[in-house]
Design a protein around this motif. Structure first.
Motif, PDB file in Angstrom:
ATOM      1  N   SER A 103      40.778  44.834  45.807  1.00 28.48           N
ATOM      2  CA  SER A 103      41.301  45.460  47.025  1.00 28.48           C
ATOM      3  C   SER A 103      41.678  44.406  48.064  1.00 28.48           C
ATOM      4  O   SER A 103      41.061  43.332  48.146  1.00 28.48           O
ATOM      5  CB  SER A 103      40.266  46.418  47.621  1.00 28.48           C
ATOM      6  N   HIS A 141      37.507  41.054  37.813  1.00 30.11           N
ATOM      7  CA  HIS A 141      36.844  41.692  38.941  1.00 30.11           C
ATOM      8  C   HIS A 141      36.365  43.079  38.544  1.00 30.11           C
ATOM      9  O   HIS A 141      36.963  43.735  37.678  1.00 30.11           O
ATOM     10  CB  HIS A 141      37.809  41.759  40.127  1.00 30.11           C
ATOM     11  N   GLU A 142      35.301  43.505  39.184  1.00 31.98           N
ATOM     12  CA  GLU A 142      34.683  44.775  38.821  1.00 31.98           C
ATOM     13  C   GLU A 142      35.655  45.934  38.988  1.00 31.98           C
ATOM     14  O   GLU A 142      35.687  46.859  38.179  1.00 31.98           O
ATOM     15  CB  GLU A 142      33.415  44.997  39.651  1.00 31.98           C
ATOM     16  N   ILE A 143      36.443  45.889  40.047  1.00 32.16           N
ATOM     17  CA  ILE A 143      37.510  46.864  40.257  1.00 32.16           C
ATOM     18  C   ILE A 143      38.817  46.099  40.350  1.00 32.16           C
ATOM     19  O   ILE A 143      38.963  45.194  41.166  1.00 32.16           O
ATOM     20  CB  ILE A 143      37.284  47.683  41.545  1.00 32.16           C
ATOM     21  N   GLU A 144      39.755  46.443  39.482  1.00 30.36           N
ATOM     22  CA  GLU A 144      41.048  45.761  39.474  1.00 30.36           C
ATOM     23  C   GLU A 144      42.166  46.772  39.700  1.00 30.36           C
ATOM     24  O   GLU A 144      42.135  47.864  39.135  1.00 30.36           O
ATOM     25  CB  GLU A 144      41.244  45.020  38.141  1.00 30.36           C
ATOM     26  N   THR A 164      29.173  42.958  41.890  1.00 30.60           N
ATOM     27  CA  THR A 164      29.922  42.403  43.015  1.00 30.60           C
ATOM     28  C   THR A 164      29.204  42.596  44.346  1.00 30.60           C
ATOM     29  O   THR A 164      29.212  41.697  45.202  1.00 30.60           O
ATOM     30  CB  THR A 164      31.321  43.041  43.085  1.00 30.60           C
ATOM     31  N   SER A 191      38.884  43.125  50.291  1.00 28.06           N
ATOM     32  CA  SER A 191      37.692  42.495  49.717  1.00 28.06           C
ATOM     33  C   SER A 191      37.382  41.187  50.448  1.00 28.06           C
ATOM     34  O   SER A 191      38.277  40.397  50.753  1.00 28.06           O
ATOM     35  CB  SER A 191      37.911  42.194  48.227  1.00 28.06           C
ATOM     36  N   SER A 237      33.036  43.600  35.218  1.00 27.09           N
ATOM     37  CA  SER A 237      31.849  44.455  35.285  1.00 27.09           C
ATOM     38  C   SER A 237      30.569  43.713  34.934  1.00 27.09           C
ATOM     39  O   SER A 237      29.475  44.214  35.181  1.00 27.09           O
ATOM     40  CB  SER A 237      32.017  45.643  34.331  1.00 27.09           C
TER      41      SER A 237
END
Length: 317
Positions: free
Chosen positions: A255, A249-252, A230, A258, A226
Motif C-alpha cells: 500500500s 510483501h504480506e499484502i501485494e 509485517t 505503508s 506471508s
C-alpha cells in the motif's frame, strides 16, 4: 484436444508445441470462452482459477511460476491432474538480487547515490564485507541454494535451514532443520528467507523470532511475503534494530501508505526478482516447459512434479 498456452513464448517454442499435432490456443491477455476451454488437455503457463472449472478434459498443467500453492490445493486439480512447476527457473536472477542488496547496504550505495545527487564529495567511512560474514539461509530449495553458492564464493560462512533433513551441498557449511531456527537467528549477520507459501510458513518469522535478530544485521526476503509478520516487523525497523531488503510483501501490491516506503534502513522492490526480467530466465523457463511437454507426450518422467500434500516439488523429480 487442445494445448492452452497462457505465457509469451518465442516462435521457436511455438513450432515445437505445434509439432505434436494438437490444436494450440495462445491466450495471452485474452478472455477465453467455455467453448475454448472444454477440450483443453494441457495448460502451459499461468492459469486463471476460474478457467479450471470449465476444463473437464484437463490432464496436465505446467506452471511457468515456481510457486504452486494457488493451484495445487484446488479441488479441481488436487490428485486429479499432473502438475509441474518452474522451480529453479528464477534462482539465478533472485540470487543476483540478493547479492546486490547486500552490497547496497554493506557498501552504503544508497547513501553515496544521494550524496551524488546533492554534489556532496564525502567519504562515508566504515563499510562491511561478505568475507567472514555469517549468512543464515531459511529455505534451502533452489533459490536458497543459488544464494548460498554465490555467497560462499564471496567468502561467507553459510548456515542453511530446510524443512526436512537431507544431504548438505559442499558450499553450505552447516545445515539444520527448521526446529533449530531460534538457536541460529541471533548469530547471523545476514538472514535470507526463501520460503514457499503454505500453512507451515505463514508468519514463520513472527514477533518472537524477529526480536532474536541481532542489531545491525540484514534481513532479506525473496520467498513469500506471508513468511514475515509485517505488523511485528515494522516497529523493530522503526527502531533501526536491523536493516531489511524486501522484494515480497504480506499484502501485494504494498500500500502507498505503508511505513516501509520511507524507512532509511529498508529497501523495497515490487516482487520483481522472480519475474521474467532477464532474457536468460525466459529461456530457462521455456526450455523447461518444452522438455516437460515432450516428456508428457512420450510418457517419460517429468521434472518438478508437485506433491499435492505439501505444494512442494517432489524431491526426486
Amino acid at each position: 484436444m487442445k494445448i492452452l498456452v497462457t505465457r509469451d513464448i518465442y516462435k521457436e517454442y511455438q513450432d515445437r508445441i505445434e509439432s505434436y499435432g494438437y490444436d494450440v490456443l495462445y491466450s495471452q491477455n485474452k478472455v477465453l470462452s467455455d467453448e475454448d476451454l472444454k477440450d483443453v488437455e494441457i495448460v502451459l503457463g499461468t492459469l486463471n482459477k476460474e478457467y479450471i472449472k470449465k476444463m473437464p478434459n484437463l490432464k496436465y498443467i505446467h506452471l511457468s511460476t515456481a510457486g504452486s500453492d494457488n493451484i495445487a490445493f484446488l479441488e479441481e486439480v488436487k490428485d486429479k491432474v499432473i502438475l509441474t512447476n518452474s522451480t529453479g527457473g528464477f534462482s539465478d536472477s533472485i540470487a543476483e538480487w540478493v547479492i546486490a542488496m547486500i552490497y547496497f547496504f554493506y557498501k552504503k550505495i544508497g547513501d553515496y547515490y544521494l550524496n551524488q545527487k546533492d554534489h556532496i564529495y564525502k567519504n562515508l567511512g566504515e563499510t562491511k564485507s561478505l568475507i567472514d560474514s555469517k549468512v543464515l539461509i531459511i529455505g534451502c530449495g533452489s533459490i536458497g541454494l543459488a544464494c548460498a553458492k554465490r555467497l560462499k564464493a564471496l567468502g561467507s560462512y553459510i548456515v542453511g535451514i530446510k524443512r526436512t533433513a537431507g544431504e548438505k551441498p559442499e558450499y553450505v557449511d552447516e545445515m539444520y532443520t527448521t526446529d533449530k531456527t531460534d538457536e541460529l537467528i541471533g548469530d547471523a549477520d545476514i538472514i535470507v528467507m526463501a520460503m514457499p507459501q503454505n500453512d507451515e510458513t505463514r508468519h514463520f518469522m513472527d514477533e518472537s523470532r524477529l526480536k532474536l535478530i541481532k542489531e545491525d544485521s540484514l534481513l532479506i526476503n525473496v520467498g513469500r511475503g506471508s513468511a514475515i509478520d509485517t505488523k511485528a516487523l515494522i516497529p523493530l525497523l522503526k527502531e533501526k534494530k536491523f536493516n531489511a531488503a524486501l522484494d515480497v510483501h504480506e499484502i501485494e501490491p504494498l500500500s502507498k501508505d505503508s511505513e516501509l516506503w520511507d524507512m532509511e534502513n529498508v529497501f523495497v522492490t515490487p516482487h520483481a526478482t522472480g519475474n521474467e526480467t532477464m532474457a536468460y530466465t525466459r529461456k530457462v523457463l521455456c526450455d523447461l516447459m518444452i522438455e516437460n511437454l515432450d516428456a508428457y507426450m512420450n510418457h517419460r518422467p517429468l521434472k518438478n512434479v508437485v506433491d499435492f500434500k505439501t505444494g512442494y516439488k517432489v524431491s526426486n523429480t
